[in-house]
Design a protein around this motif. Sequence first.
Motif, PDB file in Angstrom:
ATOM      1  N   PRO A   1      41.411   0.604-110.993  1.00  0.00           N
ATOM      2  CA  PRO A   1      42.945   1.042-110.272  1.00  0.00           C
ATOM      3  C   PRO A   1      42.999   0.814-108.765  1.00  0.00           C
ATOM      4  CG  PRO A   1      41.920   2.439-112.039  1.00  0.00           C
ATOM      5  CD  PRO A   1      40.739   1.427-111.790  1.00  0.00           C
ATOM      6  N   ALA A   2      41.938   1.224-108.077  1.00  0.00           N
ATOM      7  CA  ALA A   2      42.146   0.932-106.599  1.00  0.00           C
ATOM      8  C   ALA A   2      42.447  -0.045-105.866  1.00  0.00           C
ATOM      9  CB  ALA A   2      40.700   1.468-105.959  1.00  0.00           C
TER      10      ALA A   2
ATOM     11  N   THR B   1      36.142  13.857-125.327  1.00  0.00           N
ATOM     12  CA  THR B   1      37.378  13.351-125.229  1.00  0.00           C
ATOM     13  C   THR B   1      38.100  13.304-123.651  1.00  0.00           C
ATOM     14  OG1 THR B   1      38.922  15.254-125.971  1.00  0.00           O
ATOM     15  CG2 THR B   1      38.541  13.374-127.488  1.00  0.00           C
ATOM     16  N   ALA B   2      37.084  14.029-122.931  1.00  0.00           N
ATOM     17  CA  ALA B   2      37.600  14.184-121.484  1.00  0.00           C
ATOM     18  C   ALA B   2      37.389  12.868-120.819  1.00  0.00           C
ATOM     19  CB  ALA B   2      36.552  15.112-120.621  1.00  0.00           C
ATOM     20  N   VAL B   3      38.584  12.731-119.733  1.00  0.00           N
ATOM     21  CA  VAL B   3      38.284  11.472-118.988  1.00  0.00           C
ATOM     22  C   VAL B   3      38.793  11.800-117.550  1.00  0.00           C
ATOM     23  CG1 VAL B   3      39.545   9.367-118.403  1.00  0.00           C
ATOM     24  CG2 VAL B   3      39.271  10.004-120.874  1.00  0.00           C
ATOM     25  N   PHE B   4      38.287  11.466-116.559  1.00  0.00           N
ATOM     26  CA  PHE B   4      38.368  11.580-115.261  1.00  0.00           C
ATOM     27  C   PHE B   4      39.134  10.254-114.734  1.00  0.00           C
ATOM     28  CE2 PHE B   4      37.409  11.142-110.847  1.00  0.00           C
ATOM     29  CZ  PHE B   4      37.915  12.046-110.182  1.00  0.00           C
ATOM     30  N   LYS B   5      40.470  10.440-114.109  1.00  0.00           N
ATOM     31  CA  LYS B   5      41.019   8.966-113.755  1.00  0.00           C
ATOM     32  C   LYS B   5      40.681   8.789-112.140  1.00  0.00           C
ATOM     33  CE  LYS B   5      44.965   8.979-117.057  1.00  0.00           C
ATOM     34  NZ  LYS B   5      44.219   7.640-117.684  1.00  0.00           N
ATOM     35  N   GLY B   6      39.579   7.973-112.114  1.00  0.00           N
ATOM     36  CA  GLY B   6      39.214   7.792-110.599  1.00  0.00           C
ATOM     37  C   GLY B   6      39.748   6.417-110.096  1.00  0.00           C
ATOM     38  N   GLU B   7      39.080   6.125-108.749  1.00  0.00           N
ATOM     39  CA  GLU B   7      39.411   5.029-108.328  1.00  0.00           C
ATOM     40  C   GLU B   7      38.894   3.740-108.869  1.00  0.00           C
ATOM     41  OE1 GLU B   7      41.289   4.959-105.255  1.00  0.00           O
ATOM     42  OE2 GLU B   7      41.449   6.998-105.540  1.00  0.00           O
ATOM     43  N   THR B   8      37.836   3.810-109.619  1.00  0.00           N
ATOM     44  CA  THR B   8      37.138   2.682-110.234  1.00  0.00           C
ATOM     45  C   THR B   8      37.531   2.717-111.705  1.00  0.00           C
ATOM     46  OG1 THR B   8      35.213   4.084-110.668  1.00  0.00           O
ATOM     47  CG2 THR B   8      35.218   2.885-108.650  1.00  0.00           C
ATOM     48  N   GLY B   9      38.067   3.413-112.260  1.00  0.00           N
ATOM     49  CA  GLY B   9      38.712   3.112-113.504  1.00  0.00           C
ATOM     50  C   GLY B   9      38.829   4.629-114.347  1.00  0.00           C
TER      51      GLY B   9
END
Length: 232
Positions: free
Chosen positions: A145-146, A197-205
Amino acid sequence: AIYEGHSKALIITPNNEWGLRLANSFSDTWNTLGGKVLEYVSYDHRSRDFATPVKKLLNIDTSQLRANQIRQKINRGLKSEPRLREDADIIFMAAKPVLARQIIPQFRFYRASKIPVYSSSHAYSGIDNPQADSDMNGIFITEMPALLLEEKLSSPVHASMNRNWSVNESSYRRLYSLGIDAYRLIPYIGKLSLQDTAVFKGETGDLYMSGDGRIHRKLLWAQFVNGRPRLL
């Protein structure tokens, strides 16, 4: 590619350990999803000859051999048009940017432009350079995403990095993003480990944790348009 309805793949990678690893990984997953790998060729990453492996992948070399055999049999000049294979519906390519820019035009030269080309993010340098990447138009890549999302590119963190270190022109843009995620992920480790199901929306994905405690990521898809990767 499977979700887009494709099933018959061609693979082209460099003839080194990295290329073989990507070819095997793609092939294993492709077969598991119900696809079929029709042919795999490798190219010498130190060579300037990309026509030969591309012709082999597309069966152009076989077509030219048949024409030569007919010429010899009838003992006269013969005009021939190389015949492109018609059984493949995607090409998976593994290549670094400089080589990808040389391989893709070979597909067009041999009239294979209708077969979609998919590649890993390695084909993109990470630096906006539409003039150099114009030959990449049409290919599909995965990317973080970054490097694709406008809200990431214009965020205060990226603005600060660009101001201090000219990150937009650095070949280490992905490593900067990895550093940001490594720092920001720390408070979320517990949640990721406790919730499947936890997701962290980071810079790398989109980052998530597997049962063995490893962090994995889901990337975005992009297609090159006018020399730039455009988010799909």
